[in-house]
Design an enzyme around this catalytic site. Structure first.
Site, PDB file in Angstrom:
ATOM      1  N   ALA A 147     -31.443  12.459 -31.645  1.00  0.00           N
ATOM      2  CA  ALA A 147     -30.821  11.470 -30.998  1.00  0.00           C
ATOM      3  C   ALA A 147     -30.249  10.973 -31.112  1.00  0.00           C
ATOM      4  O   ALA A 147     -29.516   9.250 -31.824  1.00  0.00           O
ATOM      5  CB  ALA A 147     -32.526  10.531 -30.786  1.00  0.00           C
ATOM      6  N   GLU A 195     -20.882   3.908 -31.117  1.00  0.00           N
ATOM      7  CA  GLU A 195     -21.250   2.913 -29.578  1.00  0.00           C
ATOM      8  C   GLU A 195     -21.102   3.940 -28.104  1.00  0.00           C
ATOM      9  O   GLU A 195     -20.437   3.276 -27.349  1.00  0.00           O
ATOM     10  CB  GLU A 195     -20.380   2.134 -29.936  1.00  0.00           C
ATOM     11  CG  GLU A 195     -20.361   1.315 -31.088  1.00  0.00           C
ATOM     12  CD  GLU A 195     -19.972   0.086 -30.690  1.00  0.00           C
ATOM     13  OE1 GLU A 195     -20.522  -0.872 -29.747  1.00  0.00           O
ATOM     14  OE2 GLU A 195     -20.011  -0.981 -32.280  1.00  0.00           O
ATOM     15  N   GLY A 196     -21.491   5.116 -27.997  1.00  0.00           N
ATOM     16  CA  GLY A 196     -20.766   6.063 -26.651  1.00  0.00           C
ATOM     17  C   GLY A 196     -19.951   6.843 -26.891  1.00  0.00           C
ATOM     18  O   GLY A 196     -18.801   6.808 -26.363  1.00  0.00           O
ATOM     19  N   THR A 197     -20.454   7.949 -26.570  1.00  0.00           N
ATOM     20  CA  THR A 197     -19.403   8.617 -26.416  1.00  0.00           C
ATOM     21  C   THR A 197     -18.273   8.784 -24.738  1.00  0.00           C
ATOM     22  O   THR A 197     -18.800   7.933 -23.444  1.00  0.00           O
ATOM     23  CB  THR A 197     -19.046  10.803 -26.398  1.00  0.00           C
ATOM     24  OG1 THR A 197     -20.331  10.586 -25.055  1.00  0.00           O
ATOM     25  CG2 THR A 197     -20.168  11.220 -27.682  1.00  0.00           C
ATOM     26  N   SER A 209     -26.477  11.162 -28.048  1.00  0.00           N
ATOM     27  CA  SER A 209     -25.978  10.425 -26.910  1.00  0.00           C
ATOM     28  C   SER A 209     -27.895  10.477 -25.934  1.00  0.00           C
ATOM     29  O   SER A 209     -27.758   9.299 -25.292  1.00  0.00           O
ATOM     30  CB  SER A 209     -25.348  11.144 -26.480  1.00  0.00           C
ATOM     31  OG  SER A 209     -24.597  11.408 -26.615  1.00  0.00           O
ATOM     32  N   ALA A 254     -29.617   0.001 -36.434  1.00  0.00           N
ATOM     33  CA  ALA A 254     -29.700   1.203 -36.568  1.00  0.00           C
ATOM     34  C   ALA A 254     -30.425   2.285 -35.167  1.00  0.00           C
ATOM     35  O   ALA A 254     -31.742   1.848 -35.297  1.00  0.00           O
ATOM     36  CB  ALA A 254     -30.513   1.615 -37.818  1.00  0.00           C
ATOM     37  N   LEU A 255     -29.974   2.497 -34.490  1.00  0.00           N
ATOM     38  CA  LEU A 255     -30.036   3.509 -33.304  1.00  0.00           C
ATOM     39  C   LEU A 255     -30.222   4.598 -33.776  1.00  0.00           C
ATOM     40  O   LEU A 255     -31.053   5.691 -33.153  1.00  0.00           O
ATOM     41  CB  LEU A 255     -29.130   2.912 -32.284  1.00  0.00           C
ATOM     42  CG  LEU A 255     -29.349   3.441 -30.855  1.00  0.00           C
ATOM     43  CD1 LEU A 255     -31.213   3.215 -30.411  1.00  0.00           C
ATOM     44  CD2 LEU A 255     -28.903   2.860 -29.184  1.00  0.00           C
TER      45      LEU A 255
HETATM   46  C1  FAD Z   1     -18.862   7.083 -38.581  1.00  0.00           C
HETATM   47  C2  FAD Z   1     -19.980   6.898 -37.237  1.00  0.00           C
HETATM   48  C3  FAD Z   1     -19.803   5.550 -37.361  1.00  0.00           C
HETATM   49  C4  FAD Z   1     -21.491   5.383 -36.713  1.00  0.00           C
HETATM   50  N1  FAD Z   1     -22.413   4.446 -36.730  1.00  0.00           N
HETATM   51  C5  FAD Z   1     -23.203   4.021 -36.128  1.00  0.00           C
HETATM   52  C6  FAD Z   1     -24.160   2.539 -36.468  1.00  0.00           C
HETATM   53  O1  FAD Z   1     -24.179   2.168 -36.905  1.00  0.00           O
HETATM   54  N2  FAD Z   1     -25.417   2.586 -35.850  1.00  0.00           N
HETATM   55  C7  FAD Z   1     -26.038   3.673 -35.310  1.00  0.00           C
HETATM   56  O2  FAD Z   1     -26.653   3.212 -34.231  1.00  0.00           O
HETATM   57  N3  FAD Z   1     -25.490   5.122 -35.130  1.00  0.00           N
HETATM   58  C8  FAD Z   1     -24.125   5.223 -34.914  1.00  0.00           C
HETATM   59  N4  FAD Z   1     -22.909   6.469 -35.332  1.00  0.00           N
HETATM   60  C9  FAD Z   1     -23.629   7.264 -33.670  1.00  0.00           C
HETATM   61  C10 FAD Z   1     -23.033   7.416 -32.553  1.00  0.00           C
HETATM   62  O3  FAD Z   1     -22.875   6.287 -31.737  1.00  0.00           O
HETATM   63  C11 FAD Z   1     -23.216   8.782 -32.032  1.00  0.00           C
HETATM   64  O4  FAD Z   1     -22.608   9.538 -33.094  1.00  0.00           O
HETATM   65  C12 FAD Z   1     -23.024   8.843 -30.478  1.00  0.00           C
HETATM   66  O5  FAD Z   1     -23.694   8.183 -30.063  1.00  0.00           O
HETATM   67  C13 FAD Z   1     -23.026  10.176 -30.122  1.00  0.00           C
HETATM   68  O6  FAD Z   1     -24.423  11.123 -30.959  1.00  0.00           O
HETATM   69  P1  FAD Z   1     -24.145  12.233 -31.432  1.00  0.00           P
HETATM   70  O7  FAD Z   1     -23.869  12.477 -32.924  1.00  0.00           O
HETATM   71  O8  FAD Z   1     -26.062  12.915 -32.160  1.00  0.00           O
HETATM   72  O9  FAD Z   1     -24.075  13.483 -30.457  1.00  0.00           O
HETATM   73  P2  FAD Z   1     -24.288  14.563 -28.812  1.00  0.00           P
HETATM   74  O10 FAD Z   1     -25.342  13.394 -28.352  1.00  0.00           O
HETATM   75  O11 FAD Z   1     -25.261  15.217 -29.795  1.00  0.00           O
HETATM   76  O12 FAD Z   1     -23.491  14.455 -28.381  1.00  0.00           O
HETATM   77  C14 FAD Z   1     -22.707  16.272 -28.846  1.00  0.00           C
HETATM   78  C15 FAD Z   1     -21.417  16.032 -27.515  1.00  0.00           C
HETATM   79  O13 FAD Z   1     -22.097  16.204 -26.256  1.00  0.00           O
HETATM   80  C16 FAD Z   1     -21.973  15.557 -25.407  1.00  0.00           C
HETATM   81  N5  FAD Z   1     -22.725  15.246 -24.535  1.00  0.00           N
HETATM   82  C17 FAD Z   1     -24.440  14.467 -25.352  1.00  0.00           C
HETATM   83  N6  FAD Z   1     -25.122  14.477 -23.512  1.00  0.00           N
HETATM   84  C18 FAD Z   1     -24.414  14.521 -22.963  1.00  0.00           C
HETATM   85  C19 FAD Z   1     -24.411  13.892 -21.875  1.00  0.00           C
HETATM   86  N7  FAD Z   1     -25.848  14.402 -21.189  1.00  0.00           N
HETATM   87  N8  FAD Z   1     -23.894  14.921 -20.565  1.00  0.00           N
HETATM   88  C20 FAD Z   1     -22.499  15.084 -20.822  1.00  0.00           C
HETATM   89  N9  FAD Z   1     -21.844  15.337 -21.680  1.00  0.00           N
HETATM   90  C21 FAD Z   1     -22.911  14.920 -23.518  1.00  0.00           C
HETATM   91  C22 FAD Z   1     -21.151  14.075 -26.266  1.00  0.00           C
HETATM   92  O14 FAD Z   1     -20.134  13.604 -24.937  1.00  0.00           O
HETATM   93  C23 FAD Z   1     -20.841  14.861 -27.459  1.00  0.00           C
HETATM   94  O15 FAD Z   1     -19.171  15.392 -26.705  1.00  0.00           O
HETATM   95  C24 FAD Z   1     -22.028   6.440 -36.273  1.00  0.00           C
HETATM   96  C25 FAD Z   1     -21.470   7.879 -35.643  1.00  0.00           C
HETATM   97  C26 FAD Z   1     -19.897   7.602 -36.467  1.00  0.00           C
HETATM   98  C27 FAD Z   1     -19.441   8.984 -36.561  1.00  0.00           C
END
Ligand code: FAD
Length: 382
Positions: A129, A364-366, A131, A123-124
């Site tokens: 919060a 796990e990081g886009t 990315s 749970a991160l």
């Molecule tokens: C099905 C699913 C399961 C998941 N499971 C878990 C889990 O078990 N535990 C957990 O902790 N999380 C989990 N996540 C969360 C997942 O890790 C996040 O969704 C992901 O890290 C992106 O964060 P965000 O959705 O807030 O997108 P955002 O951070 O809002 O990003 C939106 C867009 O902006 C881009 N972006 C953001 N910052 C930058 C930058 N500095 N430079 C360039 N581009 C940028 C991103 O690449 C993306 O394209 C899960 C997500 C999904 C969809």
């Protein structure tokens, strides 16, 4: 290798049979019911899948990273939802304890994880919060021999079925960055935890995510991972570095499955009086997929071996996650194309696996975050 090549070969054979005989035939049911049937989870436990990465001293198999990716190459040919339930448990859900836990924490939790008794979540992420995970707001306030956790975690895989959460929370409100974060082991039945409604997703039906809300949740101070405040973000990043190689291995396996589906179809489907596989433009799609998948497999194995050898693989893990998740997206797209109209229909697996593959570029990081990790290290000479 931790287990030895004969044992690993046997394990891979067993898993390959399980995938072909039990998991792939159950995929449609998992999609329709949006859950992995309990009898399949029970079989996973019997096969020892929940103990793959738990050290042998705590009842697991203690696979090396190389062995783990070799197993993932077999297992992840099946729909990713199957991997999600045990892969999240033995991966990001519990690796914080394996990597940085105290001996007491390992003793208390790892045997129950290895047996499959405890499903785990990591749970991160929070509503504000994602990315920028280091900006997380969930608070853990010290109160005697407890911490009191308040905050909301979002999109948490396995949350509705988890018995244990690895929770990253801010113990130092003055430090707004990574250094103010600590990691906690939180048992599901601790008062003050609410699980939100199960999210409706584009794909990977059968794997469950939900919000986890902590309100005045009192966790023993002994449950801070590693026993020290301020180390939680580092722990989370170590867990994710390892997890990224695992995700990349799963992308390779799914790409191999998609290629196999495309080849089978191309050998059967006829147009213009010929099998479509005889057309060179169709062969080109198959060939591009094959070459890219092979590149992915080679880099994942290389990164895994380097990690086993003790090298710093942070950048390589991001390279693997970036390349392989983008690669499986292209392979899935080409497979739909090879199937033509049938590729768009839910009756064939290409449609479902195409949606399943999309997630790998996000969690796990886009891909953009992986690019930042790699690019920053190059420019800063890390
Ligand atoms: C099905 C699913 C399961 C998941 N499971 C878990 C889990 O078990 N535990 C957990 O902790 N999380 C989990 N996540 C969360 C997942 O890790 C996040 O969704 C992901 O890290 C992106 O964060 P965000 O959705 O807030 O997108 P955002 O951070 O809002 O990003 C939106 C867009 O902006 C881009 N972006 C953001 N910052 C930058 C930058 N500095 N430079 C360039 N581009 C940028 C991103 O690449 C993306 O394209 C899960 C997500 C999904 C969809």
């Amino acid at each position: 290798m931790a287990l030895g090549s004969d044992v690993v070969a046997q394990l891979r054979d067993t898993i390959a049979r399980f995938v072909d005989e039990r998991l792939i035939p159950a995929e449609k049911r998992v999609e329709e019911e949006d859950r992995v049937p309990p009898e399949i989870v029970a079989e996973m436990k019997r096969l020892g899948l929940f103990g793959l990465t738990v050290p042998q001293d705590y009842g697991g198999l203690g696979l090396s990273m190389e062995e783990e990716v070799l197993v993932a190459f077999e297992f992840s040919r099946a729909a990713p939802a199957f991997r999600s339930i045990f892969g999240t448990t033995i991966g990001i859900g519990s690796q914080g304890i394996v990597i940085d836990g105290t001996p007491e924490q390992k003793e208390k939790y790892l045997p129950r994880i290895a047996s499959g008794e405890l499903i785990c979540s990591f749970a991160l992420t929070e509503p504000e919060a994602g990315s920028d995970a280091a900006s997380l707001k969930t608070r853990a306030r010290r109160d005697g021999d407890h911490y009191v956790i308040d905050g909301t975690k979002r999109f948490i895989t396995n949350a509705p079925v988890a018995g244990l959460f690895t929770v990253m929370a801010r113990t130092d409100p003055e430090n707004k960055g990574a250094g103010g974060v600590s990691a906690f082991i939180v048992e599901r039945d601790t008062p003050g935890i609410t699980i939100g409604k199960i999210d409706k997703k584009m794909g990977q039906k059968g794997s469950m995510t939900a919000d986890v809300i902590f309100e005045n949740c009192r966790v023993p101070a002994a449950n801070i991972i590693g026993g020290r405040e301020g180390m939680g973000f580092k722990t989370a990043m170590k867990v994710l570095d390892r997890g990224r190689i695992g995700i990349a291995a799963s992308c390779v396996a799914l790409a191999e499955r998609l290629i196999a589906e495309a080849v089978t179809y191309a050998r059967e489907r006829k147009q213009f009086g010929k099998k479509i596989g005889e057309f060179q433009l169709v062969q080109a799609m198959l060939a591009d997929s094959r070459a890219e998948c092979y590149a992915g497999r080679a880099m994942v194995l290389d990164a895994a071996r380097r990690r086993d050898a003790g090298e710093d693989i942070r950048v390589l893990a991001s390279c693997c996650k970036l390349f392989c998740s983008e690669m499986v997206g292209r392979v899935a797209d080409r497979t739909v194309q090879v199937f033509g109209g049938a590729g768009y229909m839910a009756e064939y697996p290409a449609e479902r696996l195409y949606r399943d593959a999309r997630l790998f570029r996000i969690y796990e990081g886009t891909s953009q975050i992986q690019q930042l990790v790699i690019g920053r290290a190059m420019v800063e000479g890390d």
